[in-house]
Design a protein around this motif. Sequence first.
Motif, mmCIF file in Angstrom:
data_model
loop_
_atom_site.group_PDB
_atom_site.id
_atom_site.type_symbol
_atom_site.label_atom_id
_atom_site.label_comp_id
_atom_site.label_asym_id
_atom_site.label_seq_id
_atom_site.Cartn_x
_atom_site.Cartn_y
_atom_site.Cartn_z
ATOM 1 N N TYR A 132 5.118 -3.943 -3.124
ATOM 2 C CA TYR A 132 5.364 -2.539 -2.907
ATOM 3 C C TYR A 132 4.190 -1.850 -2.189
ATOM 4 C CZ TYR A 132 5.852 2.496 -3.064
ATOM 5 O OH TYR A 132 5.966 3.874 -2.911
ATOM 6 N N ARG A 133 4.434 -1.277 -0.975
ATOM 7 C CA ARG A 133 3.386 -0.652 -0.387
ATOM 8 C C ARG A 133 3.933 0.959 -0.099
ATOM 9 N NH1 ARG A 133 1.547 -4.587 -1.668
ATOM 10 N NH2 ARG A 133 -0.082 -6.240 -0.898
ATOM 11 N N ILE A 134 3.037 1.844 -0.332
ATOM 12 C CA ILE A 134 3.395 3.296 0.010
ATOM 13 C C ILE A 134 3.578 3.580 1.481
ATOM 14 C CG2 ILE A 134 0.963 4.174 0.074
ATOM 15 C CD1 ILE A 134 4.108 6.188 -1.445
ATOM 16 N N ALA A 135 2.920 2.628 2.207
ATOM 17 C CA ALA A 135 2.852 2.917 3.685
ATOM 18 C C ALA A 135 4.129 2.467 4.483
ATOM 19 C CB ALA A 135 1.569 2.467 4.326
ATOM 20 N N LEU A 145 1.910 11.134 -3.788
ATOM 21 C CA LEU A 145 1.961 10.457 -5.238
ATOM 22 C C LEU A 145 0.478 10.713 -5.919
ATOM 23 C CD1 LEU A 145 3.560 6.986 -4.864
ATOM 24 C CD2 LEU A 145 4.414 8.937 -6.017
ATOM 25 N N PRO A 146 0.257 10.628 -7.037
ATOM 26 C CA PRO A 146 -1.249 10.667 -7.707
ATOM 27 C C PRO A 146 -2.130 9.293 -7.006
ATOM 28 C CG PRO A 146 0.516 11.043 -9.425
ATOM 29 C CD PRO A 146 1.149 10.348 -8.156
ATOM 30 N N SER A 147 -3.274 9.561 -7.006
ATOM 31 C CA SER A 147 -3.956 8.445 -6.613
ATOM 32 C C SER A 147 -3.939 7.469 -7.840
ATOM 33 C CB SER A 147 -5.560 8.985 -6.624
ATOM 34 O OG SER A 147 -5.945 9.205 -8.109
ATOM 35 N N CYS A 148 -4.585 6.280 -7.423
ATOM 36 C CA CYS A 148 -4.537 5.105 -8.543
ATOM 37 C C CYS A 148 -5.161 5.511 -9.681
ATOM 38 C CB CYS A 148 -4.927 3.886 -7.989
ATOM 39 S SG CYS A 148 -4.081 3.198 -6.582
ATOM 40 N N ALA A 154 -2.589 8.266 -16.377
ATOM 41 C CA ALA A 154 -1.165 8.700 -16.878
ATOM 42 C C ALA A 154 -0.677 7.584 -17.706
ATOM 43 C CB ALA A 154 -0.130 9.056 -15.751
ATOM 44 N N PHE A 155 -0.812 6.503 -17.119
ATOM 45 C CA PHE A 155 -0.382 5.084 -17.717
ATOM 46 C C PHE A 155 -0.891 5.108 -19.183
ATOM 47 C CE2 PHE A 155 1.820 4.128 -14.280
ATOM 48 C CZ PHE A 155 2.813 2.909 -14.604
ATOM 49 N N GLY A 156 -2.415 5.458 -19.135
ATOM 50 C CA GLY A 156 -3.153 5.460 -20.312
ATOM 51 C C GLY A 156 -2.667 6.489 -21.375
ATOM 52 N N ARG A 157 -2.378 7.481 -21.049
ATOM 53 C CA ARG A 157 -1.916 8.526 -21.833
ATOM 54 C C ARG A 157 -0.351 7.834 -22.673
ATOM 55 N NH1 ARG A 157 -3.206 12.138 -17.841
ATOM 56 N NH2 ARG A 157 -0.892 12.124 -17.294
ATOM 57 N N HIS A 158 0.369 7.221 -22.075
ATOM 58 C CA HIS A 158 1.198 6.499 -22.680
ATOM 59 C C HIS A 158 1.280 5.202 -23.328
ATOM 60 C CE1 HIS A 158 3.837 9.741 -21.250
ATOM 61 N NE2 HIS A 158 3.502 9.606 -20.091
ATOM 62 N N LYS A 159 -0.009 4.879 -23.433
ATOM 63 C CA LYS A 159 -0.692 3.538 -24.017
ATOM 64 C C LYS A 159 0.083 2.168 -23.172
ATOM 65 C CE LYS A 159 -1.626 5.553 -28.486
ATOM 66 N NZ LYS A 159 -1.795 6.753 -28.066
ATOM 67 N N ASP A 198 -3.794 -8.050 -8.350
ATOM 68 C CA ASP A 198 -3.742 -6.748 -8.874
ATOM 69 C C ASP A 198 -2.603 -6.251 -8.024
ATOM 70 O OD1 ASP A 198 -5.981 -6.748 -10.680
ATOM 71 O OD2 ASP A 198 -7.266 -6.437 -8.606
ATOM 72 N N LEU A 199 -1.846 -5.345 -8.821
ATOM 73 C CA LEU A 199 -0.919 -4.647 -8.057
ATOM 74 C C LEU A 199 -1.277 -3.448 -7.209
ATOM 75 C CD1 LEU A 199 1.317 -3.448 -11.433
ATOM 76 C CD2 LEU A 199 1.837 -5.163 -9.447
ATOM 77 N N PRO A 200 -0.611 -3.159 -6.028
ATOM 78 C CA PRO A 200 -1.423 -2.128 -5.369
ATOM 79 C C PRO A 200 -1.273 -0.561 -5.833
ATOM 80 C CG PRO A 200 0.296 -3.547 -4.043
ATOM 81 C CD PRO A 200 0.297 -3.948 -5.459
ATOM 82 N N TYR A 201 -0.271 -0.446 -6.647
ATOM 83 C CA TYR A 201 -0.263 0.712 -7.350
ATOM 84 C C TYR A 201 0.113 0.649 -8.356
ATOM 85 C CZ TYR A 201 0.812 5.708 -7.895
ATOM 86 O OH TYR A 201 0.739 6.859 -8.168
ATOM 87 N N PRO A 202 -0.184 1.473 -9.339
ATOM 88 C CA PRO A 202 0.539 1.275 -10.896
ATOM 89 C C PRO A 202 1.745 1.481 -11.058
ATOM 90 C CG PRO A 202 -1.617 2.514 -10.698
ATOM 91 C CD PRO A 202 -1.299 2.334 -9.574
ATOM 92 N N LEU A 203 2.576 0.563 -11.730
ATOM 93 C CA LEU A 203 3.947 0.444 -11.702
ATOM 94 C C LEU A 203 4.556 -0.217 -13.018
ATOM 95 C CD1 LEU A 203 5.260 -0.625 -8.087
ATOM 96 C CD2 LEU A 203 4.894 1.651 -8.833
ATOM 97 N N VAL A 204 5.574 0.347 -13.421
ATOM 98 C CA VAL A 204 6.140 -0.201 -14.450
ATOM 99 C C VAL A 204 7.526 -0.199 -14.694
ATOM 100 C CG1 VAL A 204 6.200 2.108 -15.948
ATOM 101 C CG2 VAL A 204 6.010 -0.056 -17.282
#
Length: 305
Positions: A132-135, A145-148, A154-159, A198-204
């Motif tokens: 995935y690429r945002i461009a 989108l929020p920065s990486c 945000a991911f950390g808040r949801h563990k 590494d993922l280009p952007y955090p995804l779940v």
Amino acid sequence: MTSVTSHVALVIVYNHRFDRNIEVLERVYEGRFSNIYHLVPFYTGTRPNVIPVYENSYYFQGYIAQGLSGYFGEQYEHFFFIADDLLLNPVINEHNYAEHLRLTPERSFLPGFITLHEVDSRWQRTVDAFEYRIAKPGVEAKNELPSCEDALAAFGRHKLDIKPLQFARAFRTPGDLRGRIRLLLKRLKHCVMGASYDLPYPLVGSYSDIAVVSSRSIRQFCHYCGVFAATDLFVELALPTSLVLSCREIVTEKDLSLQGKSLWTEEELKELTPFDYRLKTLLSSFPADYLYLHPIKLSKWDKGL
């Protein structure tokens, strides 16, 4: 459709245009939900609660974003999204859904999360996440989108952990000879150097045919859904990531007594045999411990209710 007593909108999402199912699903959920909306691709009919949408079904999070103005109401505390081939346990209605799903006005619901560095390497959406690429040509979405760094917070808040992918999860096997040779060389590099990616952007990931979104998160959630649809991110990555980025609290099935049931294999589909493919029988004898059954392809069922 409006109601002063109900605080939830039931929004039924259709992958494809099945106008004939609209009336059936209205009958299934009438008496349980006062506020029912349908997101139907390319709809040209006149039902006031059917909202036409225009998007590739692989990115049906875009339906949710496009339809927001049609189903949004200030009176709603939650927006309950289900696929048109998902059948909710008949015990669930507008008065008790929050109790069954342990929801508060701040909380949203999703069946569960798939962390990509841990999932079975055969799950092809992990490769989609890595590629995935945002461009995208013609789409200026980089700043939507929020920065990486903010996304990781945000991911950390949801563990939720974001860790590098091993080779088998990051690359799919190509069909052409030249592609296979390139893949072989990458495999050799991986074996020698123990490479990770590494993922280009955090995804779940997540199963995404059911979700409940708090009214406090719905606008931001829809914005991110629209951005991910415009940049061609598959829904089972886009929808859960949008919820993580927009919502402070998310309940999953592991927190509930009722559990969803998906029927994909021939063996699993045998669970439907006792109901003789009669919708009335299924609704009257729905398995008590299931939150939902999916998929229930209505074209195969006797729809008399």
